[in-house]
Design a protein around this motif. Structure first.
Motif, mmCIF file in Angstrom:
data_model
loop_
_atom_site.group_PDB
_atom_site.id
_atom_site.type_symbol
_atom_site.label_atom_id
_atom_site.label_comp_id
_atom_site.label_asym_id
_atom_site.label_seq_id
_atom_site.Cartn_x
_atom_site.Cartn_y
_atom_site.Cartn_z
ATOM 1 N N ASP A 14 0.833 -1.209 0.000
ATOM 2 C CA ASP A 14 0.000 0.000 0.000
ATOM 3 C C ASP A 14 0.867 1.258 0.000
ATOM 4 O O ASP A 14 0.578 2.227 -0.719
ATOM 5 C CB ASP A 14 -0.920 0.017 1.236
ATOM 6 N N ALA A 15 1.918 1.247 0.790
ATOM 7 C CA ALA A 15 2.800 2.418 0.877
ATOM 8 C C ALA A 15 3.486 2.674 -0.466
ATOM 9 O O ALA A 15 3.599 3.826 -0.908
ATOM 10 C CB ALA A 15 3.845 2.211 1.973
ATOM 11 N N ARG A 16 3.939 1.610 -1.116
ATOM 12 C CA ARG A 16 4.577 1.768 -2.422
ATOM 13 C C ARG A 16 3.578 2.278 -3.455
ATOM 14 O O ARG A 16 3.914 3.113 -4.296
ATOM 15 C CB ARG A 16 5.159 0.429 -2.888
ATOM 16 N N PHE A 17 2.359 1.726 -3.400
ATOM 17 C CA PHE A 17 1.324 2.181 -4.328
ATOM 18 C C PHE A 17 1.055 3.673 -4.142
ATOM 19 O O PHE A 17 1.005 4.436 -5.113
ATOM 20 C CB PHE A 17 0.025 1.381 -4.131
ATOM 21 N N LEU A 18 0.882 4.101 -2.899
ATOM 22 C CA LEU A 18 0.576 5.510 -2.638
ATOM 23 C C LEU A 18 1.735 6.425 -3.016
ATOM 24 O O LEU A 18 1.524 7.559 -3.466
ATOM 25 C CB LEU A 18 0.186 5.700 -1.166
ATOM 26 N N ASP A 19 2.956 5.926 -2.858
ATOM 27 C CA ASP A 19 4.129 6.705 -3.273
ATOM 28 C C ASP A 19 4.112 6.931 -4.789
ATOM 29 O O ASP A 19 4.292 8.047 -5.274
ATOM 30 C CB ASP A 19 5.400 5.965 -2.849
ATOM 31 N N LEU A 20 3.864 5.855 -5.522
ATOM 32 C CA LEU A 20 3.796 5.950 -6.988
ATOM 33 C C LEU A 20 2.590 6.794 -7.420
ATOM 34 O O LEU A 20 2.698 7.621 -8.336
ATOM 35 C CB LEU A 20 3.708 4.544 -7.586
ATOM 36 N N TYR A 21 1.463 6.579 -6.740
ATOM 37 C CA TYR A 21 0.244 7.345 -7.036
ATOM 38 C C TYR A 21 0.514 8.847 -6.878
ATOM 39 O O TYR A 21 0.086 9.667 -7.699
ATOM 40 C CB TYR A 21 -0.876 6.897 -6.091
ATOM 41 N N GLY A 22 1.252 9.205 -5.827
ATOM 42 C CA GLY A 22 1.586 10.612 -5.588
ATOM 43 C C GLY A 22 2.421 11.202 -6.712
ATOM 44 O O GLY A 22 2.212 12.358 -7.117
ATOM 45 N N LYS A 23 3.355 10.405 -7.230
ATOM 46 C CA LYS A 23 4.191 10.883 -8.338
ATOM 47 C C LYS A 23 3.368 11.073 -9.612
ATOM 48 O O LYS A 23 3.545 12.054 -10.343
ATOM 49 C CB LYS A 23 5.334 9.894 -8.596
ATOM 50 N N ILE A 24 2.486 10.118 -9.876
ATOM 51 C CA ILE A 24 1.680 10.183 -11.101
ATOM 52 C C ILE A 24 0.721 11.376 -11.063
ATOM 53 O O ILE A 24 0.525 12.067 -12.064
ATOM 54 C CB ILE A 24 0.888 8.862 -11.299
ATOM 55 N N LYS A 76 -9.576 1.291 -3.037
ATOM 56 C CA LYS A 76 -9.369 0.072 -2.248
ATOM 57 C C LYS A 76 -8.396 0.327 -1.098
ATOM 58 O O LYS A 76 -8.610 -0.101 0.038
ATOM 59 C CB LYS A 76 -8.827 -1.053 -3.137
ATOM 60 N N VAL A 77 -7.308 1.053 -1.385
ATOM 61 C CA VAL A 77 -6.264 1.273 -0.381
ATOM 62 C C VAL A 77 -6.684 2.311 0.659
ATOM 63 O O VAL A 77 -6.389 2.168 1.852
ATOM 64 C CB VAL A 77 -4.944 1.691 -1.076
ATOM 65 N N THR A 78 -7.408 3.361 0.231
ATOM 66 C CA THR A 78 -7.700 4.494 1.123
ATOM 67 C C THR A 78 -9.137 4.553 1.621
ATOM 68 O O THR A 78 -9.419 5.229 2.604
ATOM 69 C CB THR A 78 -7.409 5.829 0.416
ATOM 70 N N GLY A 79 -10.051 3.880 0.927
ATOM 71 C CA GLY A 79 -11.468 4.002 1.265
ATOM 72 C C GLY A 79 -12.126 5.253 0.701
ATOM 73 O O GLY A 79 -13.306 5.499 0.937
#
Length: 392
Positions: free
Chosen positions: A4-14, A63-66
């Protein structure tokens, strides 16, 4: 949690505006770079494919954050900019389902175009137009056009609801490219506005480059990339499953309902280009016109397309499917969702049943395409060379 942390990190960059993945309107560019040789010929164009991956990204974010507002917002942006409004497709009410389109052969190389329209070739009837109209109360088609000039680089100014507004117009402009046979590569294409009012191009706009006719009318036309619409349905399916698991199914129900509608219209991709009978269809004059569902291969083909006159006082309209199907465009999960998930059940009379048939057919197709080397690749066509030629 690490994932989840990696996903959110990548999501933030995108999603960081400084990184250039999105236009000011929030439209996803096909690529950050502008120089590209892919399906688009310029990176700041976008595709229905990019919109579909944005939907998937935002479903995963939910899914990750609700938080499902981003998923719903992505569908709204896609609907606003990539699904043609009524103003973009104003003459569908003139469409005659018993005569969907006029036949023109596909040719091997761009220099052989324009392809001559041939009214002597029989065309099958469209069995789903009537049930779609009764289900949704409109003659308009609910599907994504496949290509958009997001920054209006070409200057057509073909924004939603506008026809050839010109280079001073800001924001996304509907364009089309590939139209001259299988050999045409991306930088050989002729980018053109989807609404051709003869303001640009030659005396007939861009129409006479592609089809040979005695006279030309100002017209609009859109092309759907079925893999992208299916992927949007897939993203909506997962959003529905994941939101329900959080007790938040009601937060995505409206968007999921729109995905079901998109899937209903996506059935146009299941039909032979000219609604001719599927199976041993050889010779434009001898291959029989389809009657009802016998014109359907039940697979996700290269495209479906629709168009018509811009003049509502002298209206006409057409629709085509595609005879060519590729392994990479299939989406058994979308077919499963549209035939088995109550929230994604299409409203039309036969939509759910058609997707149930398609699910089985797609799985058969994968098995049929499995080579003894192990790869699943290639496809099938109901129209050899795009002109119902005799196959070798």
């Amino acid at each position: 949690k690490a994932y989840d942390a990696r996903f959110l990190d990548l999501y933030g960059k995108i999603t960081n505006p400084a990184n250039g993945y999105f236009s000011p309107e929030g439209i996803p560019y096909h690529s950050v770079e502008t120089l590209i040789v892919e399906a688009p010929d310029q990176g700041h164009e976008t595709t229905s494919e990019a919109y579909s991956y944005l939907l998937w990204l935002q479903a995963m974010y939910g899914k990750v954050t609700g938080d499902w507002s981003k998923f719903n917002g992505a569908w709204q942006i896609m609907e606003k900019y990539m699904i043609p409004t009524h103003a973009d497709q104003p003459t569908n009410s003139f469409y005659n389902a018993s005569k969907p389109a006029t036949y023109a052969p596909e040719l091997d190389t761009p220099n052989e175009y324009p392809a001559k329209l041939d009214t002597s070739v029989s065309v099958g009837s469209d069995p789903i137009a009537g049930e779609l109209k009764s289900a949704y109360g409109t003659d308009d088609v609910y599907g994504m056009h496949w290509l958009q000039d997001v920054d209006n680089t070409y200057g057509y100014g073909n924004a939603p609801g506008k026809c050839e507004a010109g280079p001073t117009d800001t924001g996304p402009s509907y364009i089309n490219t590939f139209q001259r046979g299988a050999q045409e590569s991306v930088w050989e294409t002729v980018p053109q506005p989807t609404c051709d009012a003869f303001k640009y191009g030659g005396k007939n706009g861009y129409l006479d480059l592609f089809t040979g006719d005695s006279s030309y009318a100002k017209q609009w036309k859109f092309t759907d990339a079925p893999d992208a619409d299916a992927r949007a349905v897939q993203a909506a399916y997962w959003a529905d499953v994941w939101a329900k698991a959080q007790g938040k199914g009601s937060e995505v129900s409206t968007t999921v309902g729109k995905a079901a509608k998109m899937g209903d219209y996506l059935r146009y991709a299941m039909y032979d280009k000219y609604f001719k009978k599927v199976g041993n269809c050889v010779g434009p004059a001898t291959c029989p016109a389809g009657t009802g569902k016998d014109a359907s291969h039940y697979l996700l083909s290269w495209y479906y397309a629709w168009g018509g006159a811009t003049d509502t006082s002298a209206g006409w309209a057409w629709r085509i499917g595609s005879s060519h199907t590729h392994g990479g465009y299939q989406n058994p999960l979308a077919a499963y969702a549209l035939s088995n998930n109550a929230d994604l059940k299409p409203k039309s009379a036969t939509g759910q049943a058609d997707w149930a048939t398609s699910l089985g057919r797609q799985l058969e197709f994968y098995r049929w395409l499995q080579s003894n080397e192990g790869a699943i690749a290639g496809g099938a066509t109901n129209s050899w060379a795009g002109r119902y030629a005799t196959p070798p």
